[in-house]
Design a protein around this motif. Structure first.
Motif, short mmCIF file in Angstrom:
data_model
loop_
_atom_site.label_atom_id
_atom_site.label_comp_id
_atom_site.label_asym_id
_atom_site.label_seq_id
_atom_site.Cartn_x
_atom_site.Cartn_y
_atom_site.Cartn_z
N PHE A 179 4.79 30.24 150.80
CA PHE A 179 5.12 29.16 149.89
C PHE A 179 4.80 29.61 148.47
O PHE A 179 4.08 30.59 148.28
CB PHE A 179 4.33 27.89 150.26
CG PHE A 179 2.89 28.14 150.58
CD1 PHE A 179 1.93 28.05 149.61
CD2 PHE A 179 2.52 28.50 151.87
CE1 PHE A 179 0.60 28.29 149.90
CE2 PHE A 179 1.18 28.76 152.17
CZ PHE A 179 0.22 28.65 151.19
N ASP A 180 5.33 28.88 147.51
CA ASP A 180 5.10 29.23 146.11
C ASP A 180 3.63 29.02 145.76
O ASP A 180 2.93 28.28 146.42
CB ASP A 180 5.98 28.39 145.20
CG ASP A 180 7.42 28.86 145.24
OD1 ASP A 180 7.64 30.02 145.64
OD2 ASP A 180 8.31 28.08 144.88
N GLU A 181 3.27 29.67 144.72
CA GLU A 181 1.89 29.66 144.23
C GLU A 181 1.24 28.29 144.38
O GLU A 181 1.69 27.30 143.84
CB GLU A 181 1.88 30.05 142.74
CG GLU A 181 0.50 30.23 142.20
CD GLU A 181 0.50 30.97 140.88
OE1 GLU A 181 -0.56 31.44 140.49
OE2 GLU A 181 1.57 31.09 140.26
N CYS A 185 -2.34 25.55 151.77
CA CYS A 185 -1.11 25.62 152.57
C CYS A 185 -0.48 24.24 152.67
O CYS A 185 -1.15 23.28 153.03
CB CYS A 185 -1.48 26.17 153.95
SG CYS A 185 -0.13 26.04 155.12
N PRO A 186 0.83 24.12 152.38
CA PRO A 186 1.47 22.81 152.45
C PRO A 186 1.64 22.31 153.89
O PRO A 186 1.89 21.14 154.11
CB PRO A 186 2.84 23.05 151.79
CG PRO A 186 3.09 24.50 151.94
CD PRO A 186 1.75 25.18 151.95
N VAL A 187 1.49 23.20 154.87
CA VAL A 187 1.67 22.81 156.26
C VAL A 187 0.35 22.32 156.88
O VAL A 187 0.27 21.21 157.39
CB VAL A 187 2.25 23.96 157.11
CG1 VAL A 187 2.42 23.53 158.56
CG2 VAL A 187 3.57 24.43 156.52
N CYS A 188 -0.69 23.14 156.82
CA CYS A 188 -1.95 22.78 157.48
C CYS A 188 -3.02 22.34 156.48
O CYS A 188 -4.07 21.88 156.88
CB CYS A 188 -2.46 23.94 158.33
SG CYS A 188 -3.01 25.35 157.36
N GLY A 189 -2.76 22.50 155.19
CA GLY A 189 -3.74 22.09 154.20
C GLY A 189 -4.89 23.07 154.02
O GLY A 189 -5.81 22.81 153.25
#
Ligand SMILES: [Zn+2]
Length: 160
Positions: A71-73, A77-81
């Motif tokens: 993912f971008d900077e 993590c946008p998925v698991c945090g």
């Protein structure tokens, strides 16, 4: 302008200024601004712009090893945090797409033809797939970060 004069102008020691120049010390934003003001340069002139050609937004591509997601900077993590993210490396295994076995098999064939090595893993266990029938099985495909861009184009061509 000498190192000493610059250091005095922004109110730090010559040693600190030297450490900044050697890249051993990261100046605070406030100090960066002060140095820019004294030298009449912009922040970009002095501290930025080095890796402007890496990626469209100039930011780093980050990687979460537990999700295998890029993912971008961002600091998490946008998925698991998870905050355990780092810059993506060429050999990192990255999630490409999830597909049913038949289009997925086609995808794998085309990736193979393009010399892109692909890893496949069933998203439901083999026992579950047997009970539910393979038509419900979903396969997750992963490729190396180096190949991700090209693999995504191929997957998009197959509407995956
Ligand atoms: Zn994650």
């Amino acid at each position: 302008m000498t190192q000493k004069a610059l250091a005095e102008a922004v109110g730090i020691s010559r040693q600190t200024m030297n450490a900044i120049e050697q890249g051993e010390f990261n100046p605070t934003i406030r100090l960066c601004r002060a140095i820019c003001r004294v030298l009449g340069k912009s922040l970009d002139d002095l501290f930025g712009a080095e890796d402007k050609d890496n990626g469209e937004n100039g930011g780093m591509i980050m990687y979460c090893a537990s999700c295998r997601m890029v993912f971008d900077e961002d600091t998490r993590c946008p998925v698991c945090g998870s905050k355990k993210v780092r810059e993506a490396m060429p050999d990192d295994i990255c999630f490409l797409t999830e597909a049913a076995p038949i289009p997925g098999g086609m995808l794998k064939d085309i990736l193979d033809q393009n010399d892109i090595s692909v890893l496949a893993s069933s998203s439901i266990g083999a026992a579950m797939a047997m009970r539910a029938g393979t038509m419900f099985e979903r396969i997750r495909y992963y490729v190396r970060f180096d190949d991700l861009e090209k693999a995504k184009e191929i997957a998009a061509d197959l509407s995956l």
